[in-house]
Design an enzyme around this catalytic site. Structure first.
Site, PDB file in Angstrom:
ATOM      1  N   GLY A  49      -3.743  -3.473  -0.175  1.00 43.67           N
ATOM      2  CA  GLY A  49      -3.174  -4.863   0.018  1.00 43.67           C
ATOM      3  C   GLY A  49      -1.632  -3.597   0.882  1.00 43.67           C
ATOM      4  N   CYS A  50      -2.561  -2.645   1.106  1.00 41.83           N
ATOM      5  CA  CYS A  50      -1.311  -1.711   1.794  1.00 41.83           C
ATOM      6  C   CYS A  50      -1.599  -1.567   3.469  1.00 41.83           C
ATOM      7  CB  CYS A  50      -1.466   0.131   1.502  1.00 41.83           C
ATOM      8  SG  CYS A  50      -1.311   0.441  -0.130  1.00 41.83           S
ATOM      9  N   ALA A  51      -0.310  -1.635   4.174  1.00 39.63           N
ATOM     10  CA  ALA A  51      -0.787  -2.046   5.293  1.00 39.63           C
ATOM     11  C   ALA A  51      -1.126  -0.900   6.011  1.00 39.63           C
ATOM     12  CB  ALA A  51       0.660  -1.872   6.549  1.00 39.63           C
ATOM     13  N   SER A  52      -1.041   0.301   5.380  1.00 36.87           N
ATOM     14  CA  SER A  52      -1.809   1.503   6.214  1.00 36.87           C
ATOM     15  C   SER A  52      -2.968   1.924   5.403  1.00 36.87           C
ATOM     16  CB  SER A  52      -0.935   2.617   6.292  1.00 36.87           C
ATOM     17  OG  SER A  52       0.357   3.091   4.982  1.00 36.87           O
TER      18      SER A  52
END
Length: 136
Positions: A49-52
């Site tokens: 769920g994190c872009a990174s």
């Protein structure tokens, strides 16, 4: 119910009027953290769920919650540092009592993070809460 270490960040933010300075302060918090051991950067510690890329490694000893973490993005690494100051050292049962949204609102983070970063921050908080809930 914030930890004293988190209250220090709140106080720092009160003195930093410019959001760019606050942003840099969050990044500096991340730079001050020790890197997460490469052996702990595994699928089980990765936060979806994190872009990174984000890894959180929780450790509960004697009923006290603690986690380390890392990210390939400097601002996210700083957000991990902020969350560590919010949660680390709390009894596991108290982790679930923390209203992270309200505490982080005191910093004004929601108004200055991109939608992707905000989603990632929520995913990290959910992971912390899930680990605590499984332990209580």
């Amino acid at each position: 119910m914030a930890q004293p270490a988190f209250e220090e960040i709140v106080e720092d933010f009160e003195f930093l009027e410019d959001w760019e300075d606050r942003y840099r302060h969050v990044i500096d918090q991340g730079k001050a953290m020790d890197p997460l051991d490469q052996a702990l950067k595994v699928p089980a510690t990765k936060v979806d769920g994190c872009a990174s890329q984000v890894w959180l490694h929780p450790v509960i000893e004697g009923g006290v919650f603690h986690f380390d973490g890392d990210s390939d993005a400097m601002i996210v690494r700083g957000l991990i540092a902020v969350l560590r100051k919010l949660y680390n050292g709390l009894p596991v049962a108290d982790v679930l009592k923390v209203d992270a949204g309200a505490e982080l609102e005191r910093l004004g983070l929601n108004d200055h993070l991109s939608a992707q970063r905000s989603n990632g921050l929520r995913a990290m908080i959910e992971r912390v809460r899930k680990v605590a809930a499984e332990t209580v």
